[in-house]
Motif scaffolding. Sequence first.
Motif, mmCIF file in Angstrom:
data_model
loop_
_atom_site.group_PDB
_atom_site.id
_atom_site.type_symbol
_atom_site.label_atom_id
_atom_site.label_comp_id
_atom_site.label_asym_id
_atom_site.label_seq_id
_atom_site.Cartn_x
_atom_site.Cartn_y
_atom_site.Cartn_z
ATOM 1 N N TYR A 49 0.475 -1.316 0.654
ATOM 2 C CA TYR A 49 0.013 0.024 0.189
ATOM 3 C C TYR A 49 0.933 0.805 -0.596
ATOM 4 O O TYR A 49 0.414 2.242 -0.921
ATOM 5 C CB TYR A 49 -0.673 0.289 1.024
ATOM 6 C CG TYR A 49 -2.133 -1.375 1.236
ATOM 7 C CD1 TYR A 49 -2.805 -1.596 0.057
ATOM 8 C CD2 TYR A 49 -2.265 -1.268 2.753
ATOM 9 C CE1 TYR A 49 -3.441 -2.688 0.194
ATOM 10 C CE2 TYR A 49 -3.395 -2.509 2.529
ATOM 11 C CZ TYR A 49 -3.775 -2.920 1.909
ATOM 12 O OH TYR A 49 -4.887 -3.772 1.756
ATOM 13 N N GLY A 50 1.670 1.389 0.797
ATOM 14 C CA GLY A 50 2.700 2.484 1.075
ATOM 15 C C GLY A 50 3.884 2.160 -0.214
ATOM 16 O O GLY A 50 3.511 3.462 -0.622
ATOM 17 N N LEU A 51 4.191 1.319 -0.799
ATOM 18 C CA LEU A 51 5.072 1.877 -2.118
ATOM 19 C C LEU A 51 3.815 2.544 -3.484
ATOM 20 O O LEU A 51 4.105 3.330 -4.457
ATOM 21 C CB LEU A 51 5.684 0.095 -2.415
ATOM 22 C CG LEU A 51 6.100 -0.127 -4.266
ATOM 23 C CD1 LEU A 51 7.315 1.605 -4.045
ATOM 24 C CD2 LEU A 51 6.622 -1.291 -4.091
ATOM 25 N N LEU A 52 2.263 1.861 -3.254
ATOM 26 C CA LEU A 52 1.593 2.642 -4.512
ATOM 27 C C LEU A 52 1.350 3.798 -3.894
ATOM 28 O O LEU A 52 1.300 4.574 -5.051
ATOM 29 C CB LEU A 52 0.703 1.562 -3.901
ATOM 30 C CG LEU A 52 0.810 0.056 -5.327
ATOM 31 C CD1 LEU A 52 -0.925 -0.339 -4.744
ATOM 32 C CD2 LEU A 52 0.316 0.356 -6.775
ATOM 33 N N LEU A 71 10.406 0.232 1.765
ATOM 34 C CA LEU A 71 11.487 0.740 2.486
ATOM 35 C C LEU A 71 11.962 1.647 2.050
ATOM 36 O O LEU A 71 12.663 2.963 2.618
ATOM 37 C CB LEU A 71 12.342 -0.416 3.626
ATOM 38 C CG LEU A 71 11.149 -0.578 5.053
ATOM 39 C CD1 LEU A 71 11.542 -1.551 5.678
ATOM 40 C CD2 LEU A 71 10.528 0.893 5.704
ATOM 41 N N ALA A 72 13.610 0.898 0.822
ATOM 42 C CA ALA A 72 14.034 1.227 0.032
ATOM 43 C C ALA A 72 14.199 2.753 -0.079
ATOM 44 O O ALA A 72 14.041 3.632 -0.031
ATOM 45 C CB ALA A 72 14.877 0.575 -0.891
ATOM 46 N N LEU A 73 12.705 2.843 -0.897
ATOM 47 C CA LEU A 73 11.999 4.099 -1.613
ATOM 48 C C LEU A 73 11.384 5.251 -1.121
ATOM 49 O O LEU A 73 11.963 6.572 -1.428
ATOM 50 C CB LEU A 73 11.472 3.584 -2.823
ATOM 51 C CG LEU A 73 11.689 2.578 -3.969
ATOM 52 C CD1 LEU A 73 10.691 2.137 -4.784
ATOM 53 C CD2 LEU A 73 12.968 3.446 -4.864
ATOM 54 N N CYS A 74 10.787 4.987 0.250
ATOM 55 C CA CYS A 74 10.606 5.684 0.447
ATOM 56 C C CYS A 74 11.745 6.210 1.300
ATOM 57 O O CYS A 74 11.357 7.994 1.512
ATOM 58 C CB CYS A 74 9.384 5.274 2.003
ATOM 59 S SG CYS A 74 7.565 4.519 0.356
ATOM 60 N N LEU A 75 12.450 5.780 2.015
ATOM 61 C CA LEU A 75 13.830 6.277 3.163
ATOM 62 C C LEU A 75 14.446 6.872 2.126
ATOM 63 O O LEU A 75 14.768 8.465 2.368
ATOM 64 C CB LEU A 75 14.376 4.737 3.848
ATOM 65 C CG LEU A 75 13.040 4.013 5.045
ATOM 66 C CD1 LEU A 75 14.460 3.050 5.080
ATOM 67 C CD2 LEU A 75 13.479 5.538 6.096
ATOM 68 N N SER A 102 4.401 13.850 1.285
ATOM 69 C CA SER A 102 5.027 13.088 2.415
ATOM 70 C C SER A 102 5.538 11.979 1.784
ATOM 71 O O SER A 102 5.168 10.875 1.230
ATOM 72 C CB SER A 102 4.482 12.142 3.458
ATOM 73 O OG SER A 102 4.755 11.767 4.874
ATOM 74 N N ALA A 103 6.799 11.182 2.029
ATOM 75 C CA ALA A 103 7.326 10.052 1.008
ATOM 76 C C ALA A 103 7.785 8.625 2.580
ATOM 77 O O ALA A 103 6.951 7.717 1.733
ATOM 78 C CB ALA A 103 9.282 10.637 1.518
ATOM 79 N N LEU A 104 7.667 9.206 3.425
ATOM 80 C CA LEU A 104 7.003 7.664 4.570
ATOM 81 C C LEU A 104 5.580 7.675 4.753
ATOM 82 O O LEU A 104 5.328 6.699 5.472
ATOM 83 C CB LEU A 104 8.385 8.388 5.718
ATOM 84 C CG LEU A 104 10.199 8.018 5.192
ATOM 85 C CD1 LEU A 104 10.423 8.127 6.940
ATOM 86 C CD2 LEU A 104 9.887 6.700 5.031
ATOM 87 N N GLY A 105 4.522 9.066 4.814
ATOM 88 C CA GLY A 105 3.792 8.955 5.818
ATOM 89 C C GLY A 105 2.633 7.632 4.881
ATOM 90 O O GLY A 105 2.853 6.628 5.654
ATOM 91 N N PRO A 106 3.089 7.557 3.919
ATOM 92 C CA PRO A 106 2.116 6.111 2.952
ATOM 93 C C PRO A 106 2.477 5.257 3.130
ATOM 94 O O PRO A 106 1.702 4.644 3.899
ATOM 95 C CB PRO A 106 2.558 6.756 1.373
ATOM 96 C CG PRO A 106 2.932 8.028 1.243
ATOM 97 C CD PRO A 106 3.057 8.859 2.910
ATOM 98 N N LEU A 107 3.402 4.927 3.380
ATOM 99 C CA LEU A 107 3.905 3.895 3.963
ATOM 100 C C LEU A 107 3.140 3.645 5.386
ATOM 101 O O LEU A 107 3.329 1.989 6.023
ATOM 102 C CB LEU A 107 5.961 3.654 3.723
ATOM 103 C CG LEU A 107 6.593 1.919 4.520
ATOM 104 C CD1 LEU A 107 5.790 1.014 4.091
ATOM 105 C CD2 LEU A 107 7.849 2.188 5.040
ATOM 106 N N VAL A 108 3.626 3.944 6.438
ATOM 107 C CA VAL A 108 3.181 4.125 7.739
ATOM 108 C C VAL A 108 2.040 3.730 7.433
ATOM 109 O O VAL A 108 1.961 3.026 8.420
ATOM 110 C CB VAL A 108 4.158 5.682 8.743
ATOM 111 C CG1 VAL A 108 3.343 5.019 10.196
ATOM 112 C CG2 VAL A 108 5.684 5.311 8.830
#
Length: 283
Positions: free
Chosen positions: A21-24, A150-154, A237-243
Amino acid sequence: MPSATLLGQSVLSGIFIGSLYGLLGLGLSLSWGMLRQVNLAHFALAFLGGYVTFQLAAVAKVDPFVTLAITAPAFFALGMALHWFLSRFAASLLNTLLVTFGLTSIIEAGIQWYWTADFHRMESTYAHVRWKLGPLFVSLTDLLTLGFALALCLGMWALLRFTDMGKAIRATTEDAPIAAAFGVNEKQLAYLVSGLAAAFAAVAGVCLALNHTLAPAQIYAWMGVVFAAVMLGGLGSALGPLVAGVVIGVSEALTMAVTAPTWAPLVSFSLLIAILLLRPSRF
């Protein structure tokens, strides 16, 4: 009452599906929050990437991850072309949603014409690798999806926070005229962000093909939950969708374990409705 093993496996499964979900949501969050474009075609691009990966892996026997050498640059160019099209006609936020919804339908029709409406499942050596951690099971494809997310969002978070380019992008998002006065090339950065968002869709497509059965109609099934993750995580946000994606994924998995699978969508859509009602000014 579900057993501890079932609950543990559900949490683990929720983390893995939440990472997808976060990656999408990463590309959608960037285009919506930074470019003011509600790019629904992002979902269609992800599925198109999944189908291209399936085709290359099944017919040409190319490793699924090697296909990124083709799909990622191609999608980067598509993202830039889409941004040119939307900016050329100065599309408003609502119009970007309508136009990209139309593009989604066109891409879906193209997928259905070439690959038919049947379900397709990609067979790969990765899908058969799994490990047992006590009473729990972990598959390689799930770990790879989590790793990519994790790699792309971080990586995107670090780029936006610590590099001059990232600071310029954030400055343009906050106040474009002031940023331009300091020499920031707004148009160039917008093309870069749009290209990156589409390239992220290509990566998500590989993970979709590795973990899920593909069907054109499923494009729309992912929209609601990913929208919820993007809104909960914060636009731009880059990290927000992943969390947020992991929170939603775990909540859905536990709901299915405790009640029934049909109740799982209640979690994401309840969050989406609550966010829209309680904090409408964010959007």
